[in-house]
Design an enzyme around this catalytic site. Structure first.
Site, PDB file in Angstrom:
ATOM      1  N   GLY A   1      24.744 -18.349  29.961  1.00  0.00           N
ATOM      2  CA  GLY A   1      23.393 -18.919  30.077  1.00  0.00           C
ATOM      3  C   GLY A   1      22.606 -18.705  28.798  1.00  0.00           C
ATOM      4  O   GLY A   1      23.080 -18.050  27.853  1.00  0.00           O
ATOM      5  N   ASP A   2      21.421 -19.322  28.724  1.00  0.00           N
ATOM      6  CA  ASP A   2      20.547 -19.178  27.559  1.00  0.00           C
ATOM      7  C   ASP A   2      21.196 -19.683  26.281  1.00  0.00           C
ATOM      8  O   ASP A   2      20.947 -19.172  25.194  1.00  0.00           O
ATOM      9  CB  ASP A   2      20.104 -17.714  27.388  1.00  0.00           C
ATOM     10  CG  ASP A   2      19.486 -17.190  28.665  1.00  0.00           C
ATOM     11  OD1 ASP A   2      18.637 -17.905  29.214  1.00  0.00           O
ATOM     12  OD2 ASP A   2      19.859 -16.091  29.103  1.00  0.00           O
TER      13      ASP A   2
ATOM     14  N   HIS B   1      14.655 -22.856  31.434  1.00  0.00           N
ATOM     15  CA  HIS B   1      15.039 -23.723  30.314  1.00  0.00           C
ATOM     16  C   HIS B   1      13.814 -23.973  29.449  1.00  0.00           C
ATOM     17  O   HIS B   1      12.781 -24.411  29.938  1.00  0.00           O
ATOM     18  CB  HIS B   1      15.628 -25.033  30.838  1.00  0.00           C
ATOM     19  CG  HIS B   1      16.978 -24.841  31.455  1.00  0.00           C
ATOM     20  ND1 HIS B   1      17.744 -25.857  31.964  1.00  0.00           N
ATOM     21  CD2 HIS B   1      17.709 -23.716  31.634  1.00  0.00           C
ATOM     22  CE1 HIS B   1      18.882 -25.365  32.420  1.00  0.00           C
ATOM     23  NE2 HIS B   1      18.877 -24.068  32.237  1.00  0.00           N
TER      24      HIS B   1
ATOM     25  N   ARG C   1      13.524  -9.524  30.319  1.00  0.00           N
ATOM     26  CA  ARG C   1      14.461  -8.459  29.931  1.00  0.00           C
ATOM     27  C   ARG C   1      15.106  -8.763  28.581  1.00  0.00           C
ATOM     28  O   ARG C   1      15.379  -9.914  28.253  1.00  0.00           O
ATOM     29  CB  ARG C   1      15.594  -8.342  30.971  1.00  0.00           C
ATOM     30  CG  ARG C   1      15.152  -7.782  32.286  1.00  0.00           C
ATOM     31  CD  ARG C   1      16.315  -7.687  33.255  1.00  0.00           C
ATOM     32  NE  ARG C   1      16.827  -9.012  33.614  1.00  0.00           N
ATOM     33  CZ  ARG C   1      17.845  -9.219  34.434  1.00  0.00           C
ATOM     34  NH1 ARG C   1      18.505  -8.200  34.960  1.00  0.00           N
ATOM     35  NH2 ARG C   1      18.235 -10.436  34.727  1.00  0.00           N
TER      36      ARG C   1
ATOM     37  N   ASP D   1      20.475 -21.889  12.798  1.00  0.00           N
ATOM     38  CA  ASP D   1      19.501 -21.368  11.824  1.00  0.00           C
ATOM     39  C   ASP D   1      19.311 -19.857  11.966  1.00  0.00           C
ATOM     40  O   ASP D   1      18.807 -19.219  11.042  1.00  0.00           O
ATOM     41  CB  ASP D   1      18.152 -22.076  12.000  1.00  0.00           C
ATOM     42  CG  ASP D   1      17.639 -21.969  13.429  1.00  0.00           C
ATOM     43  OD1 ASP D   1      18.393 -22.318  14.359  1.00  0.00           O
ATOM     44  OD2 ASP D   1      16.497 -21.504  13.619  1.00  0.00           O
TER      45      ASP D   1
HETATM   46  P1  IMP Z   1      20.911 -14.248  39.853  1.00  0.00           P
HETATM   47  O1  IMP Z   1      21.401 -15.587  39.457  1.00  0.00           O
HETATM   48  O2  IMP Z   1      19.409 -14.108  39.758  1.00  0.00           O
HETATM   49  O3  IMP Z   1      21.452 -13.817  41.188  1.00  0.00           O
HETATM   50  O4  IMP Z   1      21.475 -13.171  38.792  1.00  0.00           O
HETATM   51  C1  IMP Z   1      22.871 -12.930  38.658  1.00  0.00           C
HETATM   52  C2  IMP Z   1      23.242 -12.736  37.197  1.00  0.00           C
HETATM   53  O5  IMP Z   1      23.072 -13.952  36.487  1.00  0.00           O
HETATM   54  C3  IMP Z   1      22.374 -11.713  36.452  1.00  0.00           C
HETATM   55  O6  IMP Z   1      23.183 -11.083  35.470  1.00  0.00           O
HETATM   56  C4  IMP Z   1      21.320 -12.573  35.784  1.00  0.00           C
HETATM   57  O7  IMP Z   1      20.781 -11.950  34.632  1.00  0.00           O
HETATM   58  C5  IMP Z   1      22.161 -13.770  35.401  1.00  0.00           C
HETATM   59  N1  IMP Z   1      21.386 -15.021  35.276  1.00  0.00           N
HETATM   60  C6  IMP Z   1      20.944 -15.805  36.280  1.00  0.00           C
HETATM   61  N2  IMP Z   1      20.316 -16.895  35.797  1.00  0.00           N
HETATM   62  C7  IMP Z   1      20.362 -16.799  34.468  1.00  0.00           C
HETATM   63  C8  IMP Z   1      19.908 -17.641  33.412  1.00  0.00           C
HETATM   64  O8  IMP Z   1      19.319 -18.719  33.599  1.00  0.00           O
HETATM   65  N3  IMP Z   1      20.164 -17.211  32.137  1.00  0.00           N
HETATM   66  C9  IMP Z   1      20.836 -16.062  31.897  1.00  0.00           C
HETATM   67  N4  IMP Z   1      21.285 -15.239  32.848  1.00  0.00           N
HETATM   68  C10 IMP Z   1      21.052 -15.616  34.126  1.00  0.00           C
HETATM   69 MG    MG Z   2      17.409 -19.355  30.014  1.00  0.00          MG
END
Ligand code: IMP
Ligand code: MG
Length: 336
Positions: free
Chosen positions: A12-13, A43, A253, A283
């Site tokens: 993600g991210d 997003h 976080r 970049d």
């Molecule tokens: P949950 O999806 O909130 O249940 O979290 C489960 C895991 O997925 C955790 O490690 C979160 O930090 C990670 N996580 C959930 N959604 C995202 C996101 O959009 N970006 C990055 N990490 C995510």
């Molecule tokens: Mg994100």
């Protein structure tokens, strides 16, 4: 005219939101549809110096000609959704499937109070895991039960399949990343459902043969929030020295950071059947790239970084992010 699915290749991210915001404008997208888990995603994109964050709507809201859909697989938090509809002034072009399950206060409370979720897994605390559990138990409320959503209800798969038949340009937006998938990630340090390209198709109600392109998005380095393995993880000092320190857009976080991982990338390409790749934040790795829009102007070491990914994976890197603004993109799609 194409139907494109966009998913994250790491944790993600990766910068999916910014690319979707870019593509929506550039390709005059008529429909953007959100798949994925729900408001655990954040997003972000920037345009003309203003920053935007969406957790429920697709990242195409700035483009007034794009209709914004939320597929039946997605969990809806009605409060968050209503706030975003206001920001993008999208009352008349937002559509929610009646079968979307609803996140209630009790789900958010459980997500942030259960030790297993809050501390062992390190969830976002947005209620998505407990809501998906209730959905599997078939006791969750769905969108058709919520009066304030009545004006937005629409059969999403029907609308999208009609648009595909009419040869419109469609973007299906995934959330999280391949290695946060409930099936393909490092269980139990994962989100509450599959988030690979096949799952995104299922979330919005299109079959695999209706998809023309699968764009898998990688960042130039890897970040991860919450618990779970991260290969070659840097100390937070080292991440800071390299400028790779990031903070979660939903939870605030600090994200853990590591160098670009070719093995993870190769596997993600297979799982998602990627046809094209995007690499964002070039970049940050090579500051000389900031704001560049022509591949030819990149410094040699940045070109080598991109070409190594292409050579090792056999897939073209068609979009390269070089800055925060949605237009800071090198678009090489015409070269494939
Ligand atoms: P949950 O999806 O909130 O249940 O979290 C489960 C895991 O997925 C955790 O490690 C979160 O930090 C990670 N996580 C959930 N959604 C995202 C996101 O959009 N970006 C990055 N990490 C995510
Ligand atoms: Mg994100």
């Amino acid at each position: 005219m194409t139907c494109t699915v966009i998913v994250g290749g790491f944790y993600g991210d990766e910068g999916k939101g910014k690319l979707i915001a870019y593509l929506a404008q550039k390709d005059k997208i008529s429909i953007a549809v959100r798949g994925g888990v729900g408001p655990n995603a954040g997003h972000t994109f920037a345009f003309n110096g203003k920053k935007y964050k969406v957790r429920m709507l697709p990242s195409a809201g700035l483009n007034m000609g794009t209709r914004l859909f939320i597929g039946p697989g997605v969990l809806v938090d009605p409060v968050i959704l209503q706030a975003e509809i206001k920001i993008f002034d999208s009352q008349d072009r937002t559509f929610v499937d009646p079968n979307c399950a609803i996140i209630e206060k009790k789900h958010v409370e459980k997500d942030s109070s259960l030790d297993h979720l809050a501390h062992k897994v390190g969830t976002t605390g947005t209620g998505t895991g407990p809501a998906n559990a209730d959905r599997a138990l078939r006791i969750a409320k769905i969108a058709r039960d919520v009066p304030e959503l009545a004006v937005y209800l629409e059969d999403v798969s029907d609308a999208i399949n009609r648009a595909i038949e009419n040869s419109e340009n469609i973007l299906a937006e995934g959330t999280q990343g391949t290695y946060l998938s409930l099936y393909h990630g490092n269980y139990p340090y994962v989100t509450s459902k599959d988030v690979t390209a096949s799952a995104i198709c299922s979330d919005v109600g299109i079959g695999p043969k209706s998809v023309d392109e699968v764009l898998v998005v990688f960042k130039s380095y890897v970040t991860r929030v919450g618990q779970g393995p991260l290969n070659e993880e840097l100390s937070s000092d080292e991440a800071g020295n390299r400028g790779w320190q990031e903070f979660g857009s939903v939870t605030g976080r600090q994200r853990r950071a590591a160098p670009f991982d070719l093995n993870l990338a190769k596997k993600a390409i297979k799982i998602n059947s990627a046809s094209q790749l995007a690499v964002t934040k070039l970049d940050i790795l090579y500051p000389e790239c900031a704001g560049l829009k022509e591949y030819a102007n990149l410094p040699d070491k940045a070109k080598q970084f991109i070409e190594n990914i292409e050579n090792q994976t056999g897939k073209p890197v068609t979009l390269i992010g070089t800055g925060e603004d949605l237009n800071e993109v090198i678009d090489r799609r015409d070269q494939i």
